[in-house]
Design a protein around this motif. Structure first.
Motif, short mmCIF file in Angstrom:
data_model
loop_
_atom_site.label_atom_id
_atom_site.label_comp_id
_atom_site.label_asym_id
_atom_site.label_seq_id
_atom_site.Cartn_x
_atom_site.Cartn_y
_atom_site.Cartn_z
N VAL A 164 12.30 -64.51 -31.87
CA VAL A 164 12.63 -65.18 -33.13
C VAL A 164 11.51 -65.02 -34.16
CG1 VAL A 164 13.08 -67.43 -34.18
CG2 VAL A 164 14.11 -66.85 -31.98
N ALA A 165 10.28 -64.99 -33.69
CA ALA A 165 9.13 -64.95 -34.60
C ALA A 165 9.16 -63.74 -35.53
CB ALA A 165 7.83 -64.96 -33.80
N GLU A 166 9.76 -62.65 -35.11
CA GLU A 166 9.78 -61.47 -35.98
C GLU A 166 10.56 -61.71 -37.26
OE1 GLU A 166 11.51 -58.03 -34.11
OE2 GLU A 166 13.31 -59.12 -33.55
N HIS A 167 11.35 -62.78 -37.31
CA HIS A 167 12.12 -63.12 -38.50
C HIS A 167 11.41 -64.15 -39.37
CE1 HIS A 167 15.37 -60.77 -36.85
NE2 HIS A 167 15.24 -61.44 -35.73
N LEU A 168 10.24 -64.62 -38.95
CA LEU A 168 9.48 -65.62 -39.70
C LEU A 168 8.23 -65.00 -40.30
CD1 LEU A 168 9.59 -68.56 -37.14
CD2 LEU A 168 11.03 -68.27 -39.16
N ASP A 169 7.93 -65.39 -41.54
CA ASP A 169 6.71 -64.92 -42.18
C ASP A 169 5.59 -65.96 -42.11
OD1 ASP A 169 7.68 -62.33 -43.23
OD2 ASP A 169 9.04 -63.62 -44.37
N PHE A 170 5.97 -67.24 -42.08
CA PHE A 170 5.00 -68.32 -42.06
C PHE A 170 5.55 -69.47 -41.23
CE2 PHE A 170 4.44 -66.02 -45.98
CZ PHE A 170 3.06 -65.85 -46.05
N ILE A 171 4.64 -70.22 -40.60
CA ILE A 171 4.99 -71.42 -39.85
C ILE A 171 4.06 -72.53 -40.30
CG2 ILE A 171 5.03 -72.54 -37.58
CD1 ILE A 171 5.55 -69.73 -36.37
N CYS A 172 4.63 -73.69 -40.59
CA CYS A 172 3.84 -74.88 -40.89
C CYS A 172 4.09 -75.89 -39.78
CB CYS A 172 4.23 -75.48 -42.24
SG CYS A 172 3.28 -76.97 -42.64
N ALA A 173 3.07 -76.17 -39.00
CA ALA A 173 3.17 -77.16 -37.91
C ALA A 173 1.89 -77.96 -37.90
CB ALA A 173 3.39 -76.46 -36.58
N GLU A 174 2.03 -79.25 -37.69
CA GLU A 174 0.89 -80.16 -37.67
C GLU A 174 0.08 -80.05 -38.97
OE1 GLU A 174 -1.14 -79.27 -34.01
OE2 GLU A 174 0.40 -80.29 -32.83
N GLY A 175 0.77 -79.82 -40.08
CA GLY A 175 0.11 -79.79 -41.38
C GLY A 175 -0.70 -78.56 -41.68
N ARG A 176 -0.56 -77.50 -40.91
CA ARG A 176 -1.30 -76.27 -41.23
C ARG A 176 -0.37 -75.08 -41.21
NH1 ARG A 176 -4.94 -74.36 -36.06
NH2 ARG A 176 -3.22 -73.29 -35.15
N TRP A 177 -0.68 -74.12 -42.08
CA TRP A 177 0.13 -72.92 -42.20
C TRP A 177 -0.44 -71.82 -41.32
CZ3 TRP A 177 4.72 -72.71 -44.30
CH2 TRP A 177 5.07 -73.68 -45.25
N LEU A 178 0.45 -71.10 -40.68
CA LEU A 178 0.09 -69.92 -39.90
C LEU A 178 0.90 -68.74 -40.42
CD1 LEU A 178 0.39 -71.44 -36.31
CD2 LEU A 178 -1.72 -71.03 -37.58
N ASN A 179 0.34 -67.56 -40.26
CA ASN A 179 1.09 -66.33 -40.51
C ASN A 179 0.64 -65.33 -39.46
OD1 ASN A 179 -1.05 -64.53 -41.56
ND2 ASN A 179 -1.13 -65.98 -43.26
#
Length: 129
Positions: free
Chosen positions: A68-83
């Motif tokens: 699924v991750a290949e369809h995501l550009d960014f993730i916000c979890a626990e108040g922080r952004w990841l890419n």
């Protein structure tokens, strides 16, 4: 993110009510828009999906590929952004899956069961000529 290229964000928020979760999630989307330095077409911003973390956890297994991750550009979890360029490294026993797939897996599995995971689709406007 790049002008004219859609970006997909997953935001994980812990709220008791779905309406509150959507409001908080949208606040994170607006914060992202302000911080990314690009003008986002607000009319083209769409909520793509909503799920409780516990429902996603039921079928989620340790990644063996990009999943699924290949369809995501960014993730916000626990108040922080990841890419994909800033996510933690994959564990030593990664099953050959990329770090980004593990970031998605850990964001969902690390979320409280009653957290809402929302997927948003954004369109940065092309740069002015």
């Amino acid at each position: 993110m790049a002008p004219g290229r859609r970006a997909t964000l997953m935001v994980v928020v812990e709220q008791d009510e779905p309406e509150q979760a959507l409001r908080e999630s949208l606040e994170w989307v607006h914060a992202f828009e302000r911080d990314c330095g690009l003008v986002v077409d607000t009319e083209a911003t769409e909520l793509y999906g909503v799920a409780l973390a516990e429902d996603l956890k039921d079928s989620l297994r340790p990644p063996r590929d990009a999943s699924v991750a290949e369809h995501l550009d960014f993730i916000c979890a626990e108040g922080r952004w990841l890419n994909p360029g800033t996510c933690p490294l994959a564990p030593p026993d990664s099953n050959g899956a990329p770090a980004w797939a593990w970031a998605y897996y850990q964001a969902v599995m690390g979320a409280p069961d009653r957290a809402y995971c929302t997927i948003w689709d954004l369109l940065p406007l092309p740069a002015a000529a």
